[in-house]
Write an enzyme that holds these catalytic residues in place. Structure first.
Site, short mmCIF file in Angstrom:
data_model
loop_
_atom_site.label_atom_id
_atom_site.label_comp_id
_atom_site.label_asym_id
_atom_site.label_seq_id
_atom_site.Cartn_x
_atom_site.Cartn_y
_atom_site.Cartn_z
N LYS A 1 15.57 1.06 -6.10
CA LYS A 1 15.50 2.34 -7.29
C LYS A 1 16.15 3.46 -6.36
O LYS A 1 16.66 4.38 -7.09
CB LYS A 1 14.15 2.42 -7.75
CG LYS A 1 13.72 1.37 -8.44
CD LYS A 1 12.32 1.48 -9.03
CE LYS A 1 11.14 1.78 -8.26
NZ LYS A 1 10.72 0.73 -7.57
N ARG B 1 4.12 4.28 -13.57
CA ARG B 1 3.44 3.15 -12.82
C ARG B 1 2.63 2.42 -13.65
O ARG B 1 2.21 1.25 -13.47
CB ARG B 1 3.41 3.02 -11.44
CG ARG B 1 4.77 3.49 -10.62
CD ARG B 1 4.66 2.82 -9.58
NE ARG B 1 4.16 3.56 -8.35
CZ ARG B 1 4.04 3.34 -6.91
NH1 ARG B 1 5.13 2.62 -6.51
NH2 ARG B 1 3.40 4.33 -6.21
N ARG C 1 12.54 -2.83 6.45
CA ARG C 1 13.16 -1.40 6.36
C ARG C 1 12.41 -0.66 7.30
O ARG C 1 11.38 -0.82 7.63
CB ARG C 1 12.54 -1.06 4.86
CG ARG C 1 13.37 -0.11 4.23
CD ARG C 1 13.30 0.04 2.63
NE ARG C 1 11.85 0.37 2.09
CZ ARG C 1 11.62 0.91 1.06
NH1 ARG C 1 12.77 0.78 0.21
NH2 ARG C 1 10.48 1.16 0.60
N ARG D 1 7.49 2.20 8.18
CA ARG D 1 6.57 2.99 7.54
C ARG D 1 5.28 2.25 7.16
O ARG D 1 5.49 1.11 6.92
CB ARG D 1 7.00 3.58 6.21
CG ARG D 1 8.04 4.79 6.30
CD ARG D 1 8.04 5.73 5.02
NE ARG D 1 8.11 4.82 3.81
CZ ARG D 1 8.71 4.60 2.78
NH1 ARG D 1 9.92 5.55 2.96
NH2 ARG D 1 8.87 3.79 1.96
N ARG E 1 1.48 -4.24 -2.08
CA ARG E 1 2.21 -3.61 -3.26
C ARG E 1 2.73 -4.25 -4.11
O ARG E 1 2.95 -3.91 -5.43
CB ARG E 1 3.44 -2.74 -2.63
CG ARG E 1 2.92 -1.63 -1.69
CD ARG E 1 4.04 -1.03 -0.83
NE ARG E 1 5.34 -0.19 -1.39
CZ ARG E 1 6.23 -0.24 -0.71
NH1 ARG E 1 6.44 -0.37 0.43
NH2 ARG E 1 7.26 0.51 -1.37
#
Ligand code: ZN
Length: 216
Positions: free
Chosen positions: A13, A85, A124, A157, A168
């Protein structure tokens, strides 16, 4: 135009939203980026937000809504990424948009296979200092753990670590799927499959949005 970009964490996104904002001039509102800026600045909201984000949980609605509300009537148009969300956020957004008489033009849902998502996210990484994004498989820094751009430390992260990623995904399923249904009832959701190259995904996204314009 007011566009909402939805999809699970790792669907791309952010990348697509930045590109779309560049090509259309729309203002890109990323709640993730906005919150991370608060965290980096060490504000009260930032400290509170970090305690939720580190666990992979969502930051409470009231904080996010307050942050977004003041930005919805940007004359350049807005591109919402990572918001709403939850149903509560979606309703708050509708209320804020109603006040300024600017409805949502299109909700674009980017879907990606779950296994591919977990793989993408756990690879990532990001530079601690200049925020340059890396992928440890496809776009690793040339020296392990060191940013090519500024020489600072490249980290995964906390909210991209496997346990947080799994959480998540679970949170996404539980809270965000109902938001999609909320918008589907209005018939303004465009579905795109967000696999393939960033270029091909961007093409699908552009098409999904042009359809709205021609439909008036
Ligand atoms: Zn750097």
């Amino acid at each position: 135009m007011r566009i909402v970009l939805m999809g699970p964490p790792g669907a791309g996104k952010g990348t697509q939203a930045r590109r779309l904002a560049e090509s259309t001039g729309m203002k890109h509102l990323s709640t993730g980026d906005m919150l991370r800026a608060e965290v980096a600045a060490g504000t009260e909201l930032g400290l509170l937000a970090k305690s939720f984000m580190d666990k992979g949980d969502y930051v409470p609605d009231s904080h996010i809504i307050a942050m977004i509300e003041q930005l919805v009537d940007d004359p350049a148009g807005i591109l919402l990424d990572g918001f709403p969300r939850t149903i509560v956020q979606a309703e708050a957004l509708d209320e804020a948009l109603e006040k300024v008489g600017l409805p949502i033009d299109k909700v674009v849902h980017m879907s990606v296979d779950t296994d591919e998502l977990v793989l993408r996210l756990s690879n990532r990484a990001i530079c601690k200092k200049c925020q340059t994004p890396y992928n440890l498989i496809s776009n690793a820094p040339s020296k392990d753990g060191v940013c090519d751009n500024c020489g600072s430390e490249v980290i995964v992260r906390d909210d991209d670590k496997p346990e947080a990623v799994k959480n998540r995904m679970k949170v996404y399923e539980e809270l965000t799927a109902p938001v999609l249904n909320y918008y589907r009832q209005r018939g303004n959701v465009a579905e795109i499959v967000a696999t393939g190259t960033p270029d091909s995904v961007f093409e699908k996204l552009s098409q999904a949005i042009e359809l709205t314009q021609s439909a008036g």
